[in-house]
Structure formats: structure tokens, C-alpha cells
Design a protein around this motif. Structure first.
Motif, mmCIF file in Angstrom:
data_model
loop_
_atom_site.group_PDB
_atom_site.id
_atom_site.type_symbol
_atom_site.label_atom_id
_atom_site.label_comp_id
_atom_site.label_asym_id
_atom_site.label_seq_id
_atom_site.Cartn_x
_atom_site.Cartn_y
_atom_site.Cartn_z
ATOM 1 N N PHE A 578 2.701 12.297 8.473
ATOM 2 C CA PHE A 578 1.534 12.972 7.937
ATOM 3 C C PHE A 578 0.335 12.060 8.146
ATOM 4 C CE2 PHE A 578 3.819 10.851 4.484
ATOM 5 C CZ PHE A 578 2.856 9.969 4.002
ATOM 6 N N VAL A 579 -0.826 12.664 8.076
ATOM 7 C CA VAL A 579 -2.079 11.908 8.117
ATOM 8 C C VAL A 579 -2.702 11.995 6.740
ATOM 9 C CG1 VAL A 579 -4.409 11.803 9.087
ATOM 10 C CG2 VAL A 579 -2.461 12.299 10.572
ATOM 11 N N ILE A 580 -3.020 10.855 6.160
ATOM 12 C CA ILE A 580 -3.694 10.811 4.872
ATOM 13 C C ILE A 580 -5.038 10.122 5.088
ATOM 14 C CG2 ILE A 580 -2.412 8.724 4.228
ATOM 15 C CD1 ILE A 580 -2.671 9.709 1.292
ATOM 16 N N GLY A 581 -6.115 10.847 4.839
ATOM 17 C CA GLY A 581 -7.426 10.363 5.210
ATOM 18 C C GLY A 581 -7.527 10.311 6.723
ATOM 19 N N ASP A 582 -7.781 9.143 7.265
ATOM 20 C CA ASP A 582 -7.823 8.956 8.714
ATOM 21 C C ASP A 582 -6.711 8.036 9.200
ATOM 22 O OD1 ASP A 582 -9.924 10.563 9.627
ATOM 23 O OD2 ASP A 582 -11.411 9.147 8.878
ATOM 24 N N SER A 584 -2.617 7.616 10.039
ATOM 25 C CA SER A 584 -1.364 8.335 10.288
ATOM 26 C C SER A 584 -0.192 7.481 9.815
ATOM 27 C CB SER A 584 -1.220 8.652 11.774
ATOM 28 O OG SER A 584 -1.373 7.482 12.561
ATOM 29 N N VAL A 585 0.748 8.139 9.119
ATOM 30 C CA VAL A 585 1.903 7.454 8.532
ATOM 31 C C VAL A 585 3.176 8.141 9.024
ATOM 32 C CG1 VAL A 585 3.058 6.755 6.401
ATOM 33 C CG2 VAL A 585 0.554 6.860 6.478
ATOM 34 N N CYS A 586 4.151 7.345 9.441
ATOM 35 C CA CYS A 586 5.452 7.863 9.870
ATOM 36 C C CYS A 586 6.533 7.146 9.066
ATOM 37 C CB CYS A 586 5.649 7.632 11.365
ATOM 38 S SG CYS A 586 7.192 8.301 12.016
#
Length: 760
Positions: A578-582, A584-586
């Protein structure tokens, strides 16, 4: 905590593949044969090792490569490169500065790339200059001048010299060769022409020559005829023919012939690579390594030849760089560029041992890259252009200096000047539950066991992200259960809730996690599920705080199968992003290959998960991803958490490990941990760029039921090596770890709490 700028929210989902089917023909039994699924954690599975995945581990590491194509523009602000076509096999080209010359059939086209547009400035037809039914076979810019004269060789053996500025033919010399001219080379102030019969003409300047280089009396030398590969490298002519090979160890090894055309007394020398390689396809010299020749081969090999240590070239190394053929090769600045059948161009850093892929991008989507050409003359004008030609007949232009990479590095140094940050807390809970049911927690007589889920959740004050990653939710030794999971699959709901077709085990844990999160968090802090997925024992469930939900975008989840050569999901990973703010997290929940001696298979599993192509759909917010990626691969993400039952063990005797554990001397065991060793010593290990927190707990593996004693069963006692590993406090069947990686330091980890749970 993750420092992230803000961005709006969007949701993506993936549809799973259809379940496997079986066709029953007339007269066959309606019951399939019983098949053994080696899903047990103790199965070595050595006979099911995926040879392609094992080969990938020994290839150059591409996990940190930049996937953005270094597109070159010849006009400032020109966002659309010219659309120029050339047949990849019958066409030929040469480039100097902004002048591009293409020859195909009886037509010569000259482009001025500084003008933009897709149309040539000059078109020359051979029939208009008195050569009927002529065919252009080779072109090359001649030395001297300002790159304004080009030699043109034809099938009829003629040589023409063309002024690219005016489009006029300055000089013509007919019938120089009796056979078709296949190659024209420039070397220093000399020009060489080669024909199909192996005849080579060397045109060198002399005081007696008048009327230009082409009018000098050429010196004649002979090479082999009908070469499939010919390249002038370091003043030597390297040739190879597909039909010439030597048998060695049951394999055919190509014979390479090297000639010195500038030494009349020299004879050709035959060379053979030291290892099995495919046919020669290409060759080059790196400007930064002029003492070595690099030859590209079919089957994905590159052979390296030393020019310094003896009176003849000597093969010093063979490197496997691809699972498919290396079709073209060029030395560009200090990088070795290679084009392959998949339409990709890779730029290798050969100074690192093993090699590292610094850039890898799609140049010609889905079609082979047939040719690479470097404009060395253009360096004088501050530009290093590399031209590629694919089987799609497209001519594309790339920046050999990789200027955009330099700009990225400079911007990163000043990111604090143009970015704002805020803290986000992530709580990751990983547990190999050994098919335990949720009611085991509540029915346990041990109070810590009854409350350990809520204790874990309360260990961090209202985390923004809660990620649960379970392994072995179902009994992997039960054929009925594993077959049910393999066949049913996991079709996703649109609201990102629990999958529709799962066994009761996943549903029970889902319900339990939802209730325990609701009960453990403050009443005014709400959470919602953004990801759930299962894969034959693996189960991931990710919660997000309601106040952060609107900042999420590009939500997606998928699975990567690694069991039984990639056919089944008893080993593999659940990959959520998902992307939170700017930012990207995996988050990857993994279960890697088991077995004390299966380090290579575990490494291959990790590499396959990280390097899997198109894991996710193309992202809607490309600026949140790094390394030129579009969000389709794991390492396109700015922050990556890799956790789960990774199965890395401790390389020591069982009694020595137990003695160290009882003495509380955990530090003495860490140097013997397989994962620590791989991270520290294995340069090809794909997780090497990740970091792991300090190991402050006892190593764990299997325990006697309802106790803190290591497994004393007869099967375990028979093992000579240790079966314990660093996993977590009382992890029942663990080897669980969590490592953190990021493709750039645009974040800082302030607080990450990892708890690996266990039962007594």
C-alpha cells in the motif's frame, strides 16, 4: 515509525488464477492416483529444487537495479523521442553526434536528430546513383572531420562515401570486393572492410595517398569465411561461426578465431572458452577496462578474456547473467550493457564481485533486443548515446552517462529541503502456530498464553499499522487439508474482507484477530482490515487505523508459490503493499524451504519472491516508488518488511547450543546463525541490502508439548546437527525473523516492534 508525506486513497485488488483441473478420458478411472505432497517442515525436498531459481541466485544481483529507462533527448524539453524504424536483421546503422544513418535494402536514410521529428533529412536510393538492384549491407562513419562522412558497403562489393550534411555521394569505388561486404570497422585513422569470403581490406592513410582514404591501396588479409560474429576489439579481429565448435564433456563449445589485421606476419589463433557456453553473439571492450574483452553467448553467458597476461587472449572467467540468450553487448563508460530476448537491457557493474545489475529496464517490450550501438564520437559534444534496435523494428536512444541517476542522487541529498515527514508506527506480529486453533489460547491454563495476543497489541501505543503474519495455520502434513487449500484458491472480495473460499482455520483466525484488535485498542481508536490473504498454511491480516485509512492508496495483495519447484504454495510468500502518504510500503509474510542444509534453497526462495516480475498491477502513483519502478515488483517499494518462518538454522551441535542457551550466552550463537552468515558473507544473497534488529532472545525451534524444553522426541534426537534457530520467545515451530529493507533512505525506522509468538 515511518516518515511519510501525504497522498489520497485508492484500492486495487487482484483476481487469482483459476484452480487446477484434470481431464478424465474414456475408460480411465475417475479417481486420480494418490500423490504425496512433501509439505512437512522436515522434508528436505531436494529432489524438487527449482533449477531456474537456483541459477538465479548465482547471477548478478538485480535487486537494487534502477528500472527506469535512461531515455535520451536530443532537444531540450522534447518529451517524445523520434519514431524511427529499422529491420533488425537486414538493416544496418551508424551514429555520430546528432547524425543517424540507416541502411536497408537499396535505401540510405540520414536523420538529423537535433531537428526532432520522424522524417529523414536525406534519402538516397542506390538505383539513382547507377547501382541497380543494389543492397546496403554495412555503414560506418570514417575517421577525421566532424563526423560528416560515412562509408557505405553493398552486397555487390561497392564502397560509397556519403556527405551526411548535403546527402551527396562524394566518392565511389566499385567492385572493391567480389563478395558482399558484411562489416565496416573504424580503428584509429584506418578503415577495414570484411566480406563473406573472409577477405579483409585495410585502408590506412599514407603520404602517397590522394583523394581520400578510400582511394589508397588497401592491404589484403584473410580470415575465415561466413562468420556469424565479427568484431574489431582492441585492434584484433574476433570472429566465430555457429558451425565451428569443439566437444568437451558432452557439450559443444564454440571456437573463437582472433586475427591481427595490422600485422602482416601474424596468423590467426583459435581460442576456446574454459567452460561450457553457447554460440558467440556479440563482443565488446569496456573503456574503463581496456585490457579485457567481453563476449556474449547464447544460454545467457558472458566470457571474459584477458589481453595483458600473455601473447594471446586468454579466457579468465565465464559469468552466467541470464536464463536466456545474451544477444548484444556493449561497453558503455564503466558499465557493461547487455540486451536479451525478453526485451530488457541490463547495465552491469563488473568491478563488483560478483557482478551487480545497476540498471535494468524494458527497452523493447516482449521482443528481443537485437543490436546495441554506442556513439563514442558524440562524447566530444558532451553526450554518450547508445542506440538499441529490437525485433519490433523500433530504434531507441539511451543516455549512456545515466544522467537521471545522478540527478536522483543529488535530489536525495537535499530531500529535507523539499519534503515534510511525519511518524507512522508499524507493529508486525509473526507466528508459526503449527496448526493451532484460536480456542487453544483461551483454554490454556497458562495466563500469559491466554493474553499474549492482547499483550502484543498493547506493547505499542495505538500503532498506525498492525500486520499479522501466520505460518502453518493448517496442518501441512495433512494431505486432505493441503489439497483443499490448493484446489479452492482464494478469490478476493471487493471490500478487502476475508476471502470467500477458505477453510475454517483461516476464518477462525480472522474472526479472532478482528475481535482481539477491537478489544485491545482504546475504544475511540478504530481499525479496519485492508489486506487478508492465505496460501496453503500462510495467512496475512493487516489492519490500518481509521485516521490513516483515507491516506492509503494503491492497495494490493498477492502470493508467490515456491513449494515443489514453484508449483505449490506450501512454501512461498504473501506479498501485500500500500501507499501511505507518498511512501510505498510492502510487507512480505514468508515460509521458506526447510531442512538444516537447505540454505541455498532458502536463498533461492527469497530471491524468487523479491525478483518476481509483475507481482502487482502497475501503480497509480508512480512517484511513491523508487529505483525507476512502477510498483509491479517488490523492490520498487520504498520500504519493505520481509518476515515469517524463514527456516534459517544455527550451524552448531545441539548440546553446545542448549548449553549456551541455558547460560544465557546468546551472543556466542549469533555468528553461527545461517541468516546472519548469509547477510554478512554471501555477496550474491538477495536479502543482503536488508537489516535486522538485535537478536536478544533465545534461539528456538521445536519444543516438547506444553513445556519450555527443546524437542526430545526420538526423531529429533537422531539429528546430528542442531535444529534450533533464532526465532523468538518460545516460538513453537519458529525460525521466524523480520528484516527491513528500503531502496533509498527516505525514511527512518524509529520504532518497530516484532513479536514472534509461541505456545507452551
Amino acid at each position: 515509525m515511518l516518515n511519510t508525506p501525504t497522498r489520497n486513497h485508492n484500492v486495487n485488488t487482484l483476481a487469482p488464477p483459476p484452480p487446477p483441473t484434470r481431464t478424465i478420458g474414456p475408460g480411465t478411472s475417475s479417481l486420480p492416483r494418490e500423490t504425496h505432497f512433501p509439505f512437512s517442515d522436515d522434508d528436505s525436498g531436494a529432489d524438487e529444487e527449482d533449477p531456474r531459481a537456483s541459477a538465479v541466485e548465482h547471477m548478478p544481483d538485480a535487486t537494487r537495479s534502477n528500472r527506469r529507462g535512461p531515455v535520451l533527448s536530443f532537444r531540450h524539453g522534447d518529451a517524445h523521442p523520434p519514431k524511427i524504424q529499422l529491420h533488425p536483421y537486414s538493416g544496418t546503422l551508424a551514429i555520430s553526434g546528432t547524425s543517424l544513418v540507416l541502411g536497408q535494402g537499396h535505401t540510405l536514410r540520414i536523420y538529423d536528430l537535433s531537428l526532432g521529428g520522424d522524417s529523414p533529412v536525406h534519402v538516397i536510393e542506390l538505383k539513382d546513383v547507377g547501382v541497380k538492384e543494389g543492397k546496403i549491407c554495412a555503414v560506418e562513419f570514417c575517421p577525421g572531420g566532424d563526423g560528416d562522412r560515412v562509408w557505405v558497403g553493398t552486397k555487390e562489393g561497392h564502397i560509397f562515401i556519403v556527405d551526411v550534411r548535403s546527402g551527396d555521394i562524394c566518392t565511389r569505388r566499385l567492385g572493391v570486393h567480389l563478395y558482399p561486404i558484411t562489416q565496416i570497422f573504424r580503428y584509429g585513422e584506418s578503415m577495414l572492410t570484411l566480406d563473406e569470403s573472409g577477405k579483409t581490406l585495410i585502408f590506412s592513410p599514407s603520404e602517397e595517398s590522394a583523394g581520400g582514404l578510400v582511394n589508397t591501396l588497401p592491404r589484403v588479409t584473410r580470415t575465415t569465411e561466413k562468420q556469424d560474429f565479427a568484431r574489431l576489439l582492441g585492434g584484433k579481429l574476433w570472429t566465430a561461426a555457429r558451425g565451428e565448435s569443439s566437444s568437451h564433456g558432452g557439450h559443444k563449445i564454440p571456437i573463437i578465431r582472433v586475427f591481427d589485421p595490422f600485422n602482416p606476419a601474424s596468423t590467426g589463433r583459435s581460442l576456446i572458452p574454459t567452460e561450457h557456453v553457447g554460440a558467440v553473439t556479440s563482443g565488446t571492450i569496456l573503456p574503463s577496462h581496456p585490457g579485457h574483452v567481453y563476449l556474449g553467448h547464447e544460454e545467457g553467458f558472458i566470457s571474459i578474456w584477458s589481453l595483458e597476461e600473455s601473447d594471446h587472449p586468454r579466457c579468465i572467467e565465464v559469468v552466467k547473467v541470464s536464463l536466456s540468450d545474451v544477444l548484444c553487448l556493449e561497453g558503455v563508460n564503466d558499465r557493461l550493457w547487455a540486451g536479451g530476448r525478453n526485451g530488457m537491457i541490463a547495465a552491469y557493474d563488473v568491478q563488483c564481485k560478483p557482478w551487480v545489475v545497476r540498471n535494468c529496464w524494458t527497452a523493447h517490450p516482449g521482443l528481443p533486443v537485437v543490436r546495441l550501438v554506442v556513439d563514442y564520437l558524440g562524447v566530444q559534444k558532451g553526450r554518450l548515446c547508445v542506440v538499441s534496435v529490437g525485433r519490433d523494428e523500433a530504434v531507441r536512444f539511451w543516455d549512456g552517462l545515466l544522467g537521471l541517476d545522478w540527478i536522483d542522487k543529488e535530489l536525495l541529498k537535499a530531500e529535507n529541503e523539499y519534503s515534510t515527514f511525519r511518524d507512522v508506527t508499524a507493529l508486525i506480529i509473526s507466528w508459526n502456530c503449527d496448526s493451532a486453533r484460536p480456542d487453544v489460547l483461551t483454554s490454556s491454563p497458562d495466563p500469559p498464553t491466554q493474553t499474549f495476543l492482547s499483550d502484543a497489541l498493547n506493547s505499542v501505543d495505538s500503532p498506525d499499522i498492525i500486520a499479522f503474519g501466520f505460518q502453518e495455520v493448517i496442518d501441512l502434513e495433512s494431505r486432505k487439508m493441503t489439497a483443499k487449500n490448493v484446489l479452492l484458491g482464494s478469490k478476493k472480495k471487493e471490500d478487502m474482507g476475508l476471502s470467500e473460499k477458505v477453510t475454517g482455520a483461516y476464518r477462525r483466525w480472522y474472526d479472532r484477530l478482528v475481535s482481539v484488535v477491537r478489544a485491545s485498542m482504546p475504544p475511540d481508536v478504530k481499525y479496519s482490515v485492508v489486506h487478508t490473504e492465505s496460501l496453503v498454511g500462510l495467512f496475512s491480516c493487516i489492519f490500518i487505523k481509521a485516521s490513516e485509512r483515507e491516506r492509503l492508496s494503491d492497495v494490493a495483495v498477492t502470493t508467490v508459490k515456491r513449494g515443489m519447484g514453484g508449483r505449490y504454495g506450501n512454501k512461498g510468500g504473501i506479498v501485500a503493499r500500500f501507499v501511505i502518504g507518498d511512501s510505498s510500503v510492502c510487507i512480505i509474510n514468508s515460509h521458506l524451504a526447510a531442512g538444516q542444509n537447505a540454505v541455498r534453497r532458502r536463498n533461492a526462495d527469497a530471491a524468487s519472491i523479491l525478483e518476481e516480475k509483475t507481482v502487482f498491477p502497475i501503480a497509480e502513483h508512480p512517484l511513491a516508488y523508487v529505483g525507476g519502478g512502477d510498483g509491479t515488483m517488490v523492490l520498487d517499494h520504498e520500504i519493505v518488511f520481509f518476515h515469517g518462518d524463514m527456516n534459517y538454522r544455527i550451524e552448531a551441535r545441539r548440546d553446545a547450543i542448549i548449553a549456551a542457551v541455558r547460560a544465557g550466552d546468546y551472543a556466542s550463537l549469533i555468528p553461527h546463525d545461517q541468516l546472519v552468515r548469509e547477510l554478512k558473507y554471501n555477496r550474491a544473497f538477495r536479502l543482503r541490502g536488508f537489516s535486522e534488529g538485535p537478536l536478544t532472545f533465545a534461539p528456538t525451534y521445536k519444543y516438547d508439548p506444553r513445556s519450555n524444553e527443546y524437542d526430545t522426541s526420538e526423531s529429533t534426537a537422531r539429528l546430528r546437527g542442531a535444529i534450533v534457530c533464532f526465532g523468538g520467545q518460545r516460538s513453537q515451530d519458529g525460525c521466524g525473523r523480520c528484516i527491513i529493507g528500503g531502496t533509498r533512505r527516505m525514511y527512518r525506522i524509529i520504532d518497530l516492534f516484532l513479536l514472534l509468538l509461541g505456545l507452551r
